[in-house]
Scaffold this active site. Structure first.
Site, short mmCIF file in Angstrom:
data_model
loop_
_atom_site.label_atom_id
_atom_site.label_comp_id
_atom_site.label_asym_id
_atom_site.label_seq_id
_atom_site.Cartn_x
_atom_site.Cartn_y
_atom_site.Cartn_z
N CYS A 104 34.97 94.29 31.15
CA CYS A 104 35.29 95.61 30.65
C CYS A 104 33.93 96.00 29.81
CB CYS A 104 36.34 95.76 29.74
SG CYS A 104 36.36 94.83 28.31
N LYS A 107 34.45 47.52 30.94
CA LYS A 107 34.39 48.90 31.14
C LYS A 107 33.97 49.38 32.58
CE LYS A 107 36.14 50.86 27.82
NZ LYS A 107 35.21 51.77 26.67
N ARG A 149 47.87 53.05 15.71
CA ARG A 149 46.95 51.92 15.49
C ARG A 149 46.21 52.13 14.37
NH1 ARG A 149 41.73 50.74 15.32
NH2 ARG A 149 41.02 48.46 15.91
N CYS A 176 41.14 95.71 28.87
CA CYS A 176 40.61 94.46 29.48
C CYS A 176 41.42 93.91 30.57
CB CYS A 176 40.03 93.51 28.73
SG CYS A 176 38.91 92.24 29.49
N CYS A 216 31.89 91.57 27.49
CA CYS A 216 32.97 91.06 28.22
C CYS A 216 32.56 91.31 29.78
CB CYS A 216 34.28 91.78 27.91
SG CYS A 216 35.48 91.36 29.12
N TYR A 222 71.58 64.43 38.69
CA TYR A 222 72.78 65.29 38.42
C TYR A 222 73.86 64.41 37.83
CZ TYR A 222 77.06 68.08 38.91
OH TYR A 222 78.14 68.76 38.47
N ASP A 223 74.25 63.24 38.41
CA ASP A 223 75.22 62.46 37.85
C ASP A 223 74.72 61.65 36.67
OD1 ASP A 223 76.67 62.51 40.24
OD2 ASP A 223 75.82 61.05 41.44
N PHE A 224 73.56 61.41 36.34
CA PHE A 224 72.95 60.89 35.06
C PHE A 224 73.31 61.82 34.05
CE2 PHE A 224 69.99 60.38 31.52
CZ PHE A 224 69.75 58.88 31.29
N CYS A 244 37.03 88.73 23.66
CA CYS A 244 36.83 90.28 24.07
C CYS A 244 37.94 90.83 23.16
CB CYS A 244 37.01 90.36 25.55
SG CYS A 244 37.15 92.28 25.89
N LEU A 268 38.55 45.50 20.74
CA LEU A 268 38.04 44.54 21.59
C LEU A 268 36.62 44.74 21.68
CD1 LEU A 268 40.80 44.70 24.33
CD2 LEU A 268 40.47 42.93 22.51
#
Length: 673
Positions: A413, A316, A141, A434, A410, A39-41, A428, A88
């Site tokens: 339905c 990895k 990149r 539906c 469906c 709040y202050d911020f 559907c 890499l």
């Protein structure tokens, strides 16, 4: 003399607020050690915004107020990197890593080699260029030699400093990864599901896609973060990579404290083993470790191959995966009618949680994997809202196994499904009958970013529909406490709160009501643009597809969806019912004030710093008068509004395309100011 003193006092006050807010921003987003409340911020930020609005002569693109976004980027300009962004080489075993270390030693000879180890965060690579201590540009990149300029969007990310602290090099690039923390990603997906929208697939793709969004205000709402891992430039004042990381921290960048200096390859292996078992404790997704020769002089001696540095290797981790039995494939219906197949699994422990369901995405994915009920399947858990099936163990397939036949009707339905050309999902078409589509539309209507009806949640919507009290979202406005009290777990206070919440939503502005209607492809931003362009619902309902496409960012797909929605008598009837209940279907008098068609059909580019009016206010004046603002000059540009310090490239393009260049004063004269 007094006026000069006052100006100096104001300038000092503005600068003091900027410095204080930058420090609080750094403590909150980089150090995670806030010293004041949110709040202050916010109060200090508002005070600075008010001062900057009153005194535009003190505009600073690096001010903390410039992070909220709002600029639209139609085309992302391609920029050549000052220093290439190499890929890499990958290693998937400790043996391969040790072989790499031996190759390094053969080149360098019998000298000590130390290594810096950093976690490899899974996000979108970015290169940030700083000139004289301020962010100059941010470039993806791309292919490693050139990428897209996404500066406007990157400026909204709070952990990226717009102005540096300490003793910084004159000009340099710093490389890092734009990531979406898992907690923020989960929160975004919860909101999407509550709004009846499909969840995002994973944090990495969502972070990468965020950088290419045209509206930077949407990017500003996303909890993106930036983790930095390297610098490129001259005279950086460091002899090792580990020193580079320390320098970056001192300048105000967010550099993960998980980086470690290792004396030899054995310490590197210990680092890998530690994080392979502890990475799930991290707030971000990570898929490995990057190992770098620490000495910059040794890096230079080792050099590069055509694609990769010889002095770095990416190790990895193996993906979190488990095998279990697929018991049954079921199908879910979303509010737009989209069908999503779901694999119901024999419960299995994966990444610390018990998994019972996994995504199969669509019919093409099922066919590609040849996944069938009864199969033993491989399940992976990344950042998705639910895990995904990545493969089938065909050696364990039952003898009586039959290929999966995707449903044709469906499941809710019974209506025959359709699949539009170019789309992956089946739909559907029975949007008025539906049940999941009906309740999904109502749940979207009441959601926080739409009508934001307090006291009403998704479960209550299901209950109200089941009990026959509502058949669509317009029926919410006929509910009384007497209707609600007989319902299970509905106390008098809860019933009163619900009715009051519905009544209060009548004050929600037109653009949010338009978003709440649930028109396919019409999100928050598109709803705002349509509301601003057409002023009221009647004008919008009468618009043709060609007319709609004249609105900024409205393409053929959106225009067709809007026309189709309002061509349906059921939808038009709902709108009339909502009108009768007093909802806002036109811009307010305050919003309409100052709006004209003066610039209808005209396209403007705004560049530079202005004296009597802020850039955002100038853009707003153009749009309020029916004009369109783009970021790059082309043959279709009608005017380039030029302020001080405008870049030479825009002037060159304007001259080349014969685009008139007008000053701030000339623009205001066009408005009659």
């Amino acid at each position: 003399m007094t006026e000069k003193v006052n100006k100096r006092d104001i300038a000092e006050k503005i600068q003091a607020l900027r410095d204080e807010l930058r420090d609080h921003n750094y403590r909150y987003y980089v150090l995670d050690e806030p010293v004041i409340s949110d709040y202050d911020f916010d109060m200090k930020l508002k005070a600075l915004q008010d001062l900057e609005k009153q005194h535009p002569e003190f505009y600073d693109p690096a001010s903390p107020t410039q992070r909220v976004g709002g600029a639209i980027t139609k085309n992302f300009e391609t920029v050549v990197h000052d220093y290439p962004m190499y890929s890499l080489d990958n290693s998937y075993s400790v043996e391969e890593l040790r072989e790499w270390e031996k190759r390094i030693q053969r080149v360098l000879g019998d000298v000590p080699v130390t290594f810096t180890c950093e976690l490899k965060y899974d996000g979108a690579s970015i290169s940030l260029t700083y000139q004289d201590g301020a962010l100059l540009r941010a470039v993806t990149r791309g292919d490693g030699t050139q990428g897209d300029d996404v500066t406007t969007n990157v400026r909204t990310i709070r952990s990226i400093p717009l102005r540096l602290q300490g003793d910084y090099p004159n000009r340099f690039d710093i490389r890092g990864e734009i990531v979406l923390p898992l907690e923020g990603f989960a929160r975004m997906n919860r909101e999407r599901v509550e709004n009846g929208e499909d969840p995002y697939m994973n944090p990495r793709n969502t972070a990468s896609g965020s950088l290419k969004l045209q509206d930077s205000s949407i990017v500003a709402e996303r909890p993106l973060d930036c983790l930095l891992y390297g610098m490129a430039g001259r005279d950086l004042g460091a002899d090792s990579h580990f020193e580079i990381l320390g320098l970056a921290r001192k300048l105000g960048f967010k550099v993960p404290d998980t980086a470690k200096l290792c004396k030899n390859i054995d310490e590197v292996v210990a680092y890998l083993e530690y994080w392979d078992s502890h990475r799930l404790e991290l707030p971000y997704e990570t898929d490995g470790v990057v190992v770098k020769v620490n000495s910059l002089q040794q890096q230079e001696e080792l050099g590069y191959t055509a694609k990769s540095p010889r002095w770095a290797m990416a190790y990895k981790f193996k993906s979190e995966q488990a095998a279990t039995r697929l018991e049954r494939i079921t199908y879910q219906v979303g509010r737009t009618g989209a069908i999503t197949p779901v694999a119901n699994l024999e419960p299995v422990l994966l990444a610390g949680t018990t998994v019972k369901r996994a995504s199969l995405h669509n019919a093409d994915q099922i066919a590609k994997l040849d996944v069938r009920e009864g199969d033993t399947v491989y399940v992976e858990k990344g950042g998705e809202i639910i895990p995904k099936i990545t493969g089938v163990d065909f050696s364990k397939r039952p003898e009586n196994s039959a290929p999966t036949t995707y449903i044709s009707a469906c499941p809710e339905c019974g209506t025959e499904l359709v699949r539009n050309p170019g789309e992956a999902q089946h739909f559907c078409p029975n949007d008025t009958g539906c049940p999941p589509q009906i309740t999904g539309r109502i749940q979207h209507f009441i959601s926080r970013k739409a009508m934001d009806i307090e006291g009403l949640g998704s479960e209550t919507v299901e209950l109200l529909f089941k009990e026959g009290l509502i058949g669509d979202y317009a029926d919410l406005y006929t509910l009384t406490t007497d209707d609600l009290l007989p319902l299970e777990r509905m106390a008098e206070k809860s019933a009163a709160n619900l009715v009051e919440g519905v009544a209060a939503s009548r004050k929600v502005p037109f653009e949010r009501v338009l978003f709440a209607l649930g028109i396919r492809y019409v999100g928050e931003t598109v709803a705002k643009k349509l509301a601003r362009a057409y002023k009221n619902i009647d004008a919008l309902m009468a618009a043709s597809a060609d007319e709609l496409q004249q609105v900024d960012e409205i393409g053929q797909r959106i225009a067709g969806s809007v026309v189709e929605f309002f061509s349906d008598p059921v939808n038009r009837e709902r709108v009339e019912k909502l009108k009768g209940h007093g909802l806002q279907f036109s811009l307010s008098e305050e919003q309409l004030r100052g709006q004209t068609d003066l610039f209808r059909g005209k396209t403007f580019v705004v560049s530079g710093v202005f004296e009597s009016i802020g850039r955002n206010e100038l853009k707003k004046r153009i749009e309020d008068n029916g004009g369109k603002v783009t970021s790059s000059v082309s043959a279709r540009t009608n005017f380039l509004v030029a302020g001080a310090n405008m870049g030479p490239s825009k002037r060159e393009k304007a001259d080349k395309n014969g685009v008139p260049i007008i000053s701030e004063t000339q623009f205001l004269e066009m408005l009659g100011d």
